[in-house]
Design a protein around this motif. Structure first.
Motif, PDB file in Angstrom:
ATOM      1  N   UNK A  54       0.845  -1.216   0.000  1.00 27.87           N
ATOM      2  CA  UNK A  54       0.000   0.000   0.000  1.00 27.87           C
ATOM      3  C   UNK A  54       0.877   1.262   0.000  1.00 27.87           C
ATOM      4  N   UNK A  55       1.879   1.287   0.863  1.00 28.08           N
ATOM      5  CA  UNK A  55       2.718   2.491   0.894  1.00 28.08           C
ATOM      6  C   UNK A  55       3.452   2.652  -0.443  1.00 28.08           C
ATOM      7  N   UNK A  56       3.840   1.537  -1.052  1.00 25.10           N
ATOM      8  CA  UNK A  56       4.486   1.592  -2.374  1.00 25.10           C
ATOM      9  C   UNK A  56       3.541   2.190  -3.405  1.00 25.10           C
ATOM     10  N   UNK A  57       2.282   1.766  -3.359  1.00 24.52           N
ATOM     11  CA  UNK A  57       1.288   2.309  -4.291  1.00 24.52           C
ATOM     12  C   UNK A  57       1.112   3.817  -4.042  1.00 24.52           C
ATOM     13  N   UNK A  58       0.994   4.201  -2.761  1.00 27.50           N
ATOM     14  CA  UNK A  58       0.743   5.622  -2.455  1.00 27.50           C
ATOM     15  C   UNK A  58       1.936   6.496  -2.838  1.00 27.50           C
ATOM     16  N   UNK A  59       3.125   5.923  -2.806  1.00 31.98           N
ATOM     17  CA  UNK A  59       4.300   6.723  -3.163  1.00 31.98           C
ATOM     18  C   UNK A  59       4.259   7.126  -4.641  1.00 31.98           C
ATOM     19  N   UNK A  60       3.445   6.402  -5.439  1.00 30.30           N
ATOM     20  CA  UNK A  60       3.344   6.761  -6.864  1.00 30.30           C
ATOM     21  C   UNK A  60       2.347   7.901  -7.098  1.00 30.30           C
ATOM     22  N   UNK A  61       1.563   8.221  -6.090  1.00 27.66           N
ATOM     23  CA  UNK A  61       0.473   9.182  -6.300  1.00 27.66           C
ATOM     24  C   UNK A  61       0.933  10.647  -6.319  1.00 27.66           C
ATOM     25  N   UNK A  62       2.092  10.906  -5.761  1.00 33.04           N
ATOM     26  CA  UNK A  62       2.566  12.291  -5.717  1.00 33.04           C
ATOM     27  C   UNK A  62       1.882  13.100  -4.629  1.00 33.04           C
ATOM     28  N   UNK A  63       2.223  14.425  -4.598  1.00 36.49           N
ATOM     29  CA  UNK A  63       1.701  15.284  -3.516  1.00 36.49           C
ATOM     30  C   UNK A  63       0.210  15.552  -3.658  1.00 36.49           C
ATOM     31  N   UNK A  64      -0.180  15.888  -4.878  1.00 39.57           N
ATOM     32  CA  UNK A  64      -1.602  16.147  -5.129  1.00 39.57           C
ATOM     33  C   UNK A  64      -1.971  15.469  -6.440  1.00 39.57           C
ATOM     34  N   UNK A  65      -3.258  15.309  -6.617  1.00 35.38           N
ATOM     35  CA  UNK A  65      -3.685  14.713  -7.884  1.00 35.38           C
ATOM     36  C   UNK A  65      -5.171  14.422  -7.888  1.00 35.38           C
ATOM     37  N   UNK A  66      -5.568  13.728  -8.903  1.00 34.36           N
ATOM     38  CA  UNK A  66      -6.982  13.395  -9.077  1.00 34.36           C
ATOM     39  C   UNK A  66      -7.053  11.982  -9.639  1.00 34.36           C
ATOM     40  N   UNK A  67      -8.050  11.253  -9.261  1.00 36.00           N
ATOM     41  CA  UNK A  67      -8.135   9.865  -9.762  1.00 36.00           C
ATOM     42  C   UNK A  67      -9.584   9.396  -9.776  1.00 36.00           C
ATOM     43  N   UNK A  68      -9.776   8.289 -10.482  1.00 35.40           N
ATOM     44  CA  UNK A  68     -11.051   7.585 -10.403  1.00 35.40           C
ATOM     45  C   UNK A  68     -10.843   6.454  -9.392  1.00 35.40           C
ATOM     46  N   UNK A  69     -11.445   6.582  -8.199  1.00 37.55           N
ATOM     47  CA  UNK A  69     -11.160   5.577  -7.163  1.00 37.55           C
ATOM     48  C   UNK A  69     -11.599   4.181  -7.582  1.00 37.55           C
ATOM     49  N   UNK A  70     -12.625   4.136  -8.444  1.00 38.20           N
ATOM     50  CA  UNK A  70     -13.143   2.824  -8.833  1.00 38.20           C
ATOM     51  C   UNK A  70     -12.234   2.152  -9.858  1.00 38.20           C
ATOM     52  N   UNK A  71     -11.264   2.920 -10.364  1.00 41.49           N
ATOM     53  CA  UNK A  71     -10.275   2.296 -11.237  1.00 41.49           C
ATOM     54  C   UNK A  71      -8.987   2.029 -10.449  1.00 41.49           C
TER      55      UNK A  71
END
Ligand code: HEM
Length: 512
Positions: A176-193
């Motif tokens: 999980x932390x590895x995944x979150x490290x890819x998200x950057x400081x801010x951003x936008x996403x489709x949570x269902x994807x």
């Protein structure tokens, strides 16, 4: 040659007497079907258990096209009928409907739940098979098609033991932390994807094999095959074995390919002597045949990934629109983090939280998950009577008959859950639903049919929510970027992906 309808399963099921209304497919079937389609505008009504009249043979295709709405409508009609007879709908009853040559007996109310979830003659696996027209099978399985979930459950029990969960907890957290490290400081996403893709990876890591978890390209391909197979289950044509649609052919091909991929992974390990510390190795070491491992893998991917992903994604969305609950979760996490005695950021501290705390000392997260399941998990549970006849409200359910229970009969019942459409985890605090009726919450299965993967699923969902909330502030928006003023509505007819009716975007910003 592969066949989506397992000839082995069909052979055994053929020995179970079919409903009197079931069609026997033969040479004249196509002509007969055309005649029946032509006649289909004439409604027919047979048994007194019918709540809606139906067309010959095809019956109610809405069971496939708009399942939730169809079940909701028929349930309301059945309840209305009971009221007219001065009977209490909460007590329960039975009605039936026809779909593509089969009769489905719907049990409802308290008596319905007791029978549906408690009777030893009813098979969950054979009930759900009915939807797909058979287990997705291939020549690789030969004669080895299982007729229930017993082998799967036997293997799964090993992977939900305390020792295994303790072992894999650091892996879950680092994934999980590895995944979150890819998200950057801010951003936008489709949570269902995003969340769905991530949970698919986690499921591969924890319950399938390292090769799928490590190789993004291979895993994406496997996920594509998975959805090709899953999407084909959503069609009435599965109940018409002779109808070879493009979708069915694609599903058969995907099934064959997925089985090949799994076989190759097993063979490569056996040939090179390479070992991994994962569920596939455990099965190889136990001497499970390739066919067993293929079936286990199929079943885990189907039972384990989407439900978990959907609840995690929806819970994150609800928490983003309910500041009070978000705050309560944060406080709970801060307490758990503090109790580790470690220093560092909240996320760093959370990586040291032990299994017992995740499992038993997170009451707020527990209720967030429970309430999300109540509202979003709109399943129609299915069964088949594989043994002796069963009596339900004076009606005989014979061997071979199908049964259904609509989970929203209880989960959205205003007498048990006031204001049922509102997401409110606090409703479970001092909740007296257990006193009002039997089995008021079915979200993890009950009685003879508890969810075998619950322990793993809860751990995954809790850790995902915790590490996301500890890392970021979230806000949910519509597709034009406007902040949502109310909770998004689930598309309740989407019993496969549990998507919202309208697209939801999530903005996130790393916490200071
Ligand atoms: C949020 C996630 C999940 C939810 C809400 C959920 C819910 C349920 C429910 C309600 C049932 C009973 C269905 C019925 O009575 O017809 C069930 C059964 C089952 N679940 Fe889950 N489940 C989840 C995750 C998982 C996972 C991750 C696994 C596997 C690793 C799993 C494996 C199973 C199996 C094997 C059964 C069938 C048990 C049987 O044959 O008696 N589930 N689940």
């Amino acid at each position: 040659m592969s066949s989506y309808i397992s000839s082995n399963v069909s052979h055994i099921l053929d020995q179970i007497p079919q409903q009197s209304s079931a069609f026997v497919f033969g040479s004249g079937t196509i002509v007969a079907s055309i005649v029946l389609i032509a006649l289909s505008h004439f409604w027919i009504s047979g048994s007194t258990k019918h709540v809606l009249r139906h067309t010959p043979f095809f019956g109610h295709l809405a069971f496939f096209t708009a399942r939730h709405d169809f079940m909701d409508t028929t349930l309301k009609i059945a309840q209305q009928k009971l009221r007219k007879q001065n009977k209490d709908p909460q007590r329960g009853g039975i009605y039936d409907f026809h779909t593509v040559g089969h009769t489905v007996n719907v049990l409802h109310g308290e008596t319905g739940r007791k029978l549906f979830f408690g009777d030893k003659n009813l098979s969950l696996y054979q009930g759900y098979l009915f939807l797909r027209g058979g287990f997705p099978t291939t020549s690789k399985l030969g004669e080895k098609i299982e007729l229930d979930n017993s082998k799967l459950k036997e293997r799964l029990l090993y992977f939900i033991r305390r020792e295994y969960l303790t072992d894999v907890l650091p892996t879950i957290v680092s994934e999980i932390t590895g995944e979150l490290s890819k998200w950057g400081k801010t951003g936008e996403m489709d949570p269902y994807q995003r969340v769905y893709e991530f949970v698919f990876k986690l499921t591969c890591r924890l319950l399938v094999c390292t090769e799928f978890a490590d190789n993004d390209k291979l895993r994406d391909h496997v996920r594509g095959l998975y959805w090709t197979i899953e999407d084909s289950a959503n069609s009435f044509t599965n109940l018409v074995p002779w109808l070879r649609t493009r979708q069915k052919r694609a599903a058969a091909k995907a099934t064959e390919e997925l089985a090949d991929i799994i076989t190759n992974v097993i063979n490569e390990r056996k040939k090179t002597g390479r070992r991994e510390n994962d569920p596939m190795q455990y099965q190889i070491d136990l001497g499970d045949r390739d066919a067993d491992i293929i079936q286990y893998t199929f079943k885990i991917l189907f039972a384990g990934s989407v439900n978990t992903a959907a609840i995690a994604a929806w819970a994150l969305v609800y928490l983003s629109t309910h500041a009070d609950q978000n705050k309560a979760v944060m406080e709970e996490l801060q307490k758990a983090a503090h109790n580790t005695g470690m220093t560092g950021s909240l996320v760093e501290q959370l990586t040291h939280v032990p299994l017992d705390t995740w499992e038993s000392e997170m009451p707020v997260l527990e209720l967030v998950i429970k309430e999300t399941i109540r509202l979003v998990f709109a399943i129609i549970a299915l069964r088949r009577n594989i043994n002796d006849p069963v009596m339900a409200d004076g009606v005989k359910i014979a061997q071979g008959d199908f049964l259904a229970y609509f989970i929203h009969d209880i989960h959205l019942n205003p007498e048990i859950y006031p204001d049922p459409e509102t997401w409110n985890p606090n409703r479970w605090v001092d909740n007296d639903s257990e006193k009002k009726t039997t089995y008021p919450f079915l979200g993890w299965g009950v009685a003879r049919f508890p969810c075998t993967g619950m322990r793993m699923a809860k751990l995954e969902i809790k850790t995902i929510i915790a590490l996301c909330i500890a890392s970021y502030n979230f806000s949910s928006m519509d597709k034009s970027g406007e902040l949502l003023r109310s909770d998004p509505e689930p598309d309740r007819n989407d019993w496969q992906r549990f998507m919202p009716l309208k697209p939801v975007r999530m903005g996130y910003e790393r916490r200071a």
